[in-house]
Scaffold this active site. Structure first.
Site, PDB file in Angstrom:
ATOM      1  N   GLY A   1      56.529 -49.962   6.851  1.00 31.99           N
ATOM      2  CA  GLY A   1      55.096 -50.708   6.475  1.00 31.99           C
ATOM      3  C   GLY A   1      54.184 -49.725   7.351  1.00 31.99           C
ATOM      4  O   GLY A   1      53.730 -50.061   8.382  1.00 31.99           O
TER       5      GLY A   1
ATOM      6  N   GLY B   1      50.708 -49.849   6.364  1.00 27.37           N
ATOM      7  CA  GLY B   1      49.397 -50.574   6.032  1.00 27.37           C
ATOM      8  C   GLY B   1      48.346 -50.349   7.131  1.00 27.37           C
ATOM      9  O   GLY B   1      48.465 -49.517   7.904  1.00 27.37           O
ATOM     10  N   ARG B   2      47.197 -51.157   6.883  1.00 30.94           N
ATOM     11  CA  ARG B   2      46.202 -50.990   7.728  1.00 30.94           C
ATOM     12  C   ARG B   2      46.655 -51.213   9.316  1.00 30.94           C
ATOM     13  O   ARG B   2      46.189 -50.370  10.248  1.00 30.94           O
ATOM     14  CB  ARG B   2      45.022 -52.054   7.685  1.00 30.94           C
ATOM     15  CG  ARG B   2      44.315 -51.965   6.576  1.00 30.94           C
ATOM     16  CD  ARG B   2      43.320 -53.057   6.161  1.00 30.94           C
ATOM     17  NE  ARG B   2      44.057 -54.436   6.139  1.00 30.94           N
ATOM     18  CZ  ARG B   2      43.621 -55.486   5.447  1.00 30.94           C
ATOM     19  NH1 ARG B   2      42.275 -55.527   5.695  1.00 30.94           N
ATOM     20  NH2 ARG B   2      44.431 -56.457   5.374  1.00 30.94           N
ATOM     21  N   MET B   3      47.746 -52.003   9.801  1.00 30.12           N
ATOM     22  CA  MET B   3      47.950 -51.874  10.922  1.00 30.12           C
ATOM     23  C   MET B   3      49.547 -51.033  11.172  1.00 30.12           C
ATOM     24  O   MET B   3      49.554 -50.591  12.476  1.00 30.12           O
ATOM     25  CB  MET B   3      48.415 -53.460  11.537  1.00 30.12           C
ATOM     26  CG  MET B   3      47.178 -54.148  11.599  1.00 30.12           C
ATOM     27  SD  MET B   3      47.543 -55.917  12.092  1.00 30.12           S
ATOM     28  CE  MET B   3      48.133 -55.747  13.758  1.00 30.12           C
TER      29      MET B   3
ATOM     30  N   ASN C   1      53.093 -61.437  10.679  1.00 31.54           N
ATOM     31  CA  ASN C   1      52.881 -62.959  10.752  1.00 31.54           C
ATOM     32  C   ASN C   1      53.974 -63.697  10.001  1.00 31.54           C
ATOM     33  O   ASN C   1      53.688 -64.183   8.815  1.00 31.54           O
ATOM     34  CB  ASN C   1      51.640 -63.141  10.356  1.00 31.54           C
ATOM     35  CG  ASN C   1      50.399 -62.880  11.216  1.00 31.54           C
ATOM     36  OD1 ASN C   1      50.460 -62.962  12.412  1.00 31.54           O
ATOM     37  ND2 ASN C   1      49.181 -62.157  10.599  1.00 31.54           N
TER      38      ASN C   1
ATOM     39  N   SER D   1      48.137 -58.831  17.637  1.00 27.48           N
ATOM     40  CA  SER D   1      46.545 -58.890  17.506  1.00 27.48           C
ATOM     41  C   SER D   1      46.006 -57.981  17.880  1.00 27.48           C
ATOM     42  O   SER D   1      46.199 -57.244  18.919  1.00 27.48           O
ATOM     43  CB  SER D   1      46.340 -60.275  18.207  1.00 27.48           C
ATOM     44  OG  SER D   1      44.958 -60.755  18.008  1.00 27.48           O
TER      45      SER D   1
ATOM     46  N   GLY E   1      44.298 -56.204  14.778  1.00 25.42           N
ATOM     47  CA  GLY E   1      43.926 -55.575  13.708  1.00 25.42           C
ATOM     48  C   GLY E   1      43.558 -54.337  13.389  1.00 25.42           C
ATOM     49  O   GLY E   1      44.382 -53.292  13.876  1.00 25.42           O
TER      50      GLY E   1
ATOM     51  N   LYS F   1      51.416 -66.525  18.591  1.00 22.19           N
ATOM     52  CA  LYS F   1      50.262 -65.843  17.790  1.00 22.19           C
ATOM     53  C   LYS F   1      50.057 -66.908  16.658  1.00 22.19           C
ATOM     54  O   LYS F   1      48.685 -66.848  16.234  1.00 22.19           O
ATOM     55  CB  LYS F   1      51.239 -64.725  16.992  1.00 22.19           C
ATOM     56  CG  LYS F   1      50.347 -63.885  16.230  1.00 22.19           C
ATOM     57  CD  LYS F   1      49.018 -63.593  16.753  1.00 22.19           C
ATOM     58  CE  LYS F   1      48.591 -62.395  15.856  1.00 22.19           C
ATOM     59  NZ  LYS F   1      48.284 -62.580  14.439  1.00 22.19           N
TER      60      LYS F   1
ATOM     61  N   HIS G   1      47.502 -69.158  18.059  1.00 20.71           N
ATOM     62  CA  HIS G   1      46.160 -68.099  18.420  1.00 20.71           C
ATOM     63  C   HIS G   1      45.537 -67.946  17.260  1.00 20.71           C
ATOM     64  O   HIS G   1      44.219 -67.852  17.335  1.00 20.71           O
ATOM     65  CB  HIS G   1      46.886 -66.597  18.748  1.00 20.71           C
ATOM     66  CG  HIS G   1      45.924 -65.547  18.717  1.00 20.71           C
ATOM     67  ND1 HIS G   1      45.517 -65.103  17.480  1.00 20.71           N
ATOM     68  CD2 HIS G   1      45.364 -64.847  19.706  1.00 20.71           C
ATOM     69  CE1 HIS G   1      44.760 -63.750  17.533  1.00 20.71           C
ATOM     70  NE2 HIS G   1      44.627 -63.740  19.011  1.00 20.71           N
TER      71      HIS G   1
ATOM     72  N   GLU H   1      41.739 -68.875  16.321  1.00 23.18           N
ATOM     73  CA  GLU H   1      40.895 -68.046  15.723  1.00 23.18           C
ATOM     74  C   GLU H   1      39.952 -68.571  14.554  1.00 23.18           C
ATOM     75  O   GLU H   1      38.601 -68.535  14.338  1.00 23.18           O
ATOM     76  CB  GLU H   1      41.461 -66.963  15.216  1.00 23.18           C
ATOM     77  CG  GLU H   1      40.719 -65.755  14.316  1.00 23.18           C
ATOM     78  CD  GLU H   1      41.778 -64.463  13.934  1.00 23.18           C
ATOM     79  OE1 GLU H   1      41.543 -64.641  12.684  1.00 23.18           O
ATOM     80  OE2 GLU H   1      42.355 -64.223  14.704  1.00 23.18           O
TER      81      GLU H   1
END
Length: 346
Positions: A14, A16-18, A108, A134, A136, A202, A205, A209
């Site tokens: 995976g 992606g962005r992270m 998540n 956490s 991002g 999380k 958390h 948020e």
């Protein structure tokens, strides 16, 4: 038996962005005395190609994991995909791993699913660790706060990876009064307990948020309202108006310095105002990705109050127009029992 001198064999699934930045940060930050060989895979061949060009070993399919099996140095596979496909991805990965391997779910996922995944993977000899992650899109430079669930011996073996990803103790001043050895929590990663505990922490958390974001948004909404003027009754029965020509970008800027509401979320809000002073590029329809719902549902199961967290979740529903019909009903009732006309939209 694990070969302690050999590099850890890690694959990130995976990109992606992270996921891609997790691979990059581990490669950049990992301790020299515990090297890590990193492979990468994604359903997007272009994403794999991009990371391969940066020196990572690209896999053409999950079946390529078989080539990396080593009984003396079991594989580690970090899964970083959307929650809705995580279960199926873990299942597919498990089919290509030998006993002794470890699957990490860094996305998540609902913590109860972690417990189920850990149980069936254990039956086929594969270890499972859940990591609430956490940070991002800023994680590559700032590091990631990691909340970890799983068996201690498995987590201990993965510590060099977690330490590479975490922000490090220097990312914040040490808590006043705290002395002695630096804990992993101070470094930015914490073994919370058995399977599911990392994602449970999380989940809460992310619920917090939601609430913090809603509080900032509601406060700034009131500040915006006073720029247009707030009409209110006076003690003598007349009307007066409060109107201040506030610059919200500067308000958030001053709050960032020495205020008790200063935070990274406020930093990002100020940055957004700098880029788009009137927030014209935002429609105001706010999505929710699941964790807020799970937090509120779990609070209901536990019988614990979560007034702010629940309200912040429902406000996101309202932002998407999901309260339009309810408001029509309210308007109809007022019209019928009192002859009230609808309020005009501003």
């Amino acid at each position: 038996m694990n070969n302690a001198s050999a590099p850890l064999q890690l694959t990130i699934v995976g990109l992606g962005r992270m996921g891609a930045n997790i691979a990059r940060r581990i490669k950049r930050e990992v301790l020299a005395n515990t090297p890590v060989n990193i492979s990468v895979f994604d359903v997007s061949a272009d994403a794999v190609k991009t990371l391969s060009a940066e020196g990572f070993t690209g896999l053409s399919s999950l079946a390529d994991l078989k080539k990396q099996n080593d009984a003396a140095n079991p594989q580690i596979v970090w899964v970083m995909v959307p929650a809705e496909v995580t279960g199926a991805t873990i299942k597919s990965i498990s089919e290509h791993l030998d006993k002794g391997a470890t699957i990490i779910d860094g996305g998540n996922t609902f913590y109860r699913e972690d417990i189920a995944n850990a149980d069936w993977l254990k039956e086929i000899g594969i270890d499972f660790v859940d990591v609430g992650t956490s940070g991002g899109v800023f994680g590559l430079e700032r590091g990631y706060s990691l909340m970890i669930g799983g068996e201690k011996k498995v987590v201990d073996r993965l510590t060099p990876i977690f330490r590479a990803l975490a922000p490090g103790v220097e990312s914040a001043e040490r808590t006043p009064g705290k002395t002695g050895a630096i804990s992993t929590a101070e470094e930015g990663f914490l073994h919370c307990g058995p399977a599911g505990s990392g994602h449970f922490v999380k989940m809460v958390h992310n619920g917090i948020e939601y609430g913090a974001m809603a509080a900032y948004a509601e406060g700034l909404n009131l500040l915006d309202a006073v720029r247009n003027g707030i009409t209110h009754p006076t003690a003598v029965g007349g009307k007066s108006e409060t109107k201040y020509d506030l610059d919200l970008a500067q308000v958030t800027e001053v709050w960032r310095r020495g205020s008790v509401v200063a935070s990274w979320l406020l930093d990002l809000t100020t940055q957004a105002y700098e880029e788009d002073p009137k927030l014209d590029n935002y429609a105001g329809s706010v999505a929710d990705s699941g964790e807020g719902r799970w937090t509120v549902q779990t609070a209901i199961d536990a019988g614990t109050p979560a007034n702010v967290l629940g309200a912040s979740l429902f406000s996101r529903f309202a932002s998407r127009g999901n309260d339009l019909y309810a408001n029509k009903v309210l308007s109809a009732m007022r019209k019928k029992f009192g002859g009230h006309t609808e309020a005009k939209s501003k």
